[in-house]
Design a protein around this motif. Structure first.
Motif, mmCIF file in Angstrom:
data_model
loop_
_atom_site.group_PDB
_atom_site.id
_atom_site.type_symbol
_atom_site.label_atom_id
_atom_site.label_comp_id
_atom_site.label_asym_id
_atom_site.label_seq_id
_atom_site.Cartn_x
_atom_site.Cartn_y
_atom_site.Cartn_z
ATOM 1 N N MET A 1 0.847 -1.205 0.000
ATOM 2 C CA MET A 1 0.000 0.000 0.000
ATOM 3 C C MET A 1 0.883 1.256 0.000
ATOM 4 N N TYR B 1 4.178 6.305 7.639
ATOM 5 C CA TYR B 1 3.432 5.576 8.679
ATOM 6 C C TYR B 1 2.024 5.208 8.205
ATOM 7 N N GLU B 2 1.936 4.787 6.946
ATOM 8 C CA GLU B 2 0.637 4.319 6.431
ATOM 9 C C GLU B 2 0.249 3.011 7.095
ATOM 10 N N ARG B 3 1.287 2.222 7.430
ATOM 11 C CA ARG B 3 1.052 0.958 8.131
ATOM 12 C C ARG B 3 1.476 1.149 9.576
ATOM 13 N N LYS B 4 0.664 0.658 10.498
ATOM 14 C CA LYS B 4 0.988 0.836 11.918
ATOM 15 C C LYS B 4 2.311 0.151 12.271
ATOM 16 N N ALA B 5 2.626 -0.932 11.541
ATOM 17 C CA ALA B 5 3.866 -1.674 11.811
ATOM 18 C C ALA B 5 5.109 -0.817 11.557
ATOM 19 N N GLU B 6 4.958 0.269 10.802
ATOM 20 C CA GLU B 6 6.123 1.096 10.470
ATOM 21 C C GLU B 6 6.757 1.736 11.711
ATOM 22 N N GLU C 1 8.980 -0.992 12.980
ATOM 23 C CA GLU C 1 10.018 -1.236 11.971
ATOM 24 C C GLU C 1 11.069 -0.119 11.986
ATOM 25 N N HIS D 1 -0.013 6.516 18.299
ATOM 26 C CA HIS D 1 0.771 5.401 17.742
ATOM 27 C C HIS D 1 2.279 5.549 17.970
#
Ligand code: SAM
Length: 283
Positions: A1, A172-177, A180, A208
């Motif tokens: 994404m 930070y489109e993905r919370k996992a970022e 990471e 977040h």
């Protein structure tokens, strides 16, 4: 994404905070002759015309760089060399001097800082954003990669120059970022202990960024300075209410210099705006 395009947000308060800090870091590093490799893991387009359709849509610059630009003569008269220098550079980025029509992104600020002996590596993963970046005129020491930035950087460590300065500025489109990003800093620290690393993160009502800070704490990475700008009260408006930075191995004096400059800027964004800076321990 990969939906995020920085052009929608160019010149907002977070950009001013981040690029003023980046400029302060490079000013400090340039005091020594020894070569530096700069790495921008999430480069974006490089330069943003404020009249572009995307930037014009949200006009976030109106509450970011615009009031700073409007106050520039008073800020330069103030005894604030960092701000004066940053504003002089911002003026240089304008095709017509005296009118704010463009906002320069991190590749522009880093390109302006590099000397003959330095290198600049720019990563951008979004195909469209990378095409924009490719169209920018950059110095010959700058190399652009259409590649995952954190992975590309870690693969290239250690760098051939004695010094390394990294900007990690994910969308930070993905919370996992968040986690990471902490992991990337840990990997850099393992292979380049003295690297100066700047991580940007948004302050969102959902909080977040605590995940990022917690992951850094767990990893036990030391020599961190944290700088946060609260632009308005959380929840007062939709979305991001502030901008945060963690700097690993900050050059000596960065903390006081950036804090002083941010104290001068905060009132320009309203009565609720405030900056805090503190040494941050992971213990
Ligand atoms: N650093 C830029 C500046 O200050 O002008 C803004 C960068 S913007 C916040 C984040 C950028 O990272 C976007 O252009 C996005 O396409 C890109 N991106 C997202 N994931 C990436 C990845 N894994 N590697 C490299 N670039 C990525």
């Amino acid at each position: 994404m990969l939906a995020y395009q920085h052009a929608y947000h160019a010149g907002n308060f977070a950009d001013v905070h981040k690029h003023l800090a980046l400029h302060a870091v490079t000013r400090h590093l340039l005091r020594k002759e020894s070569p530096i490799t700069y790495v921008d893991t999430h480069a974006g387009r490089g330069l943003y015309p404020l009249a572009a359709m995307e930037t014009d849509r949200l006009q976030e610059y109106r509450d970011g760089v615009e009031p700073v630009w409007a106050a520039r003569h008073a800020l330069v008269r103030d005894d604030a060399p960092l701000l004066a220098d940053w504003l002089a550079a911002l003026t240089e980025a304008q095709p017509r001097s005296g009118t704010l029509t463009h906002y320069p992104g991190s590749p522009w600020w880093l390109s302006r800082a590099i000397r003959q002996q330095d290198r600049l590596t720019l990563f951008e993963l979004h195909p469209g954003e990378h095409r924009h970046l490719e169209s920018q005129a950059l110095p010959p020491q700058a190399r652009r990669f259409h590649e995952d930035g954190p992975q590309g950087l870690v693969r290239r460590l250690p760098v051939p120059t004695p010094r390394l300065c990294v900007l990690i500025d994910p969308s930070y489109e993905r919370k996992a970022e968040y986690a990471e990003t902490a992991q990337t800093l840990q990997r850099i620290a393992a292979k380049a202990r003295h690297a100066v690393v700047m991580i940007w993160y948004p302050l969102l009502p959902a909080g977040h960024h605590h995940g990022l800070l917690e992951a850094l704490r767990t990893a036990g990475i030391d020599k961190l300075w944290r700088s946060e700008l609260v632009h308005h009260a959380a929840g007062e408006r939709h979305g991001m209410y502030g901008s945060g930075l963690v700097v690993r191995n900050p050059p000596w004096g960065l903390d006081t210099e950036l804090s002083a400059a941010m104290q001068r800027l905060a009132p320009l964004w309203g009565r609720g705006a405030r900056h805090s800076g503190k040494w941050w321990t992971t213990e």
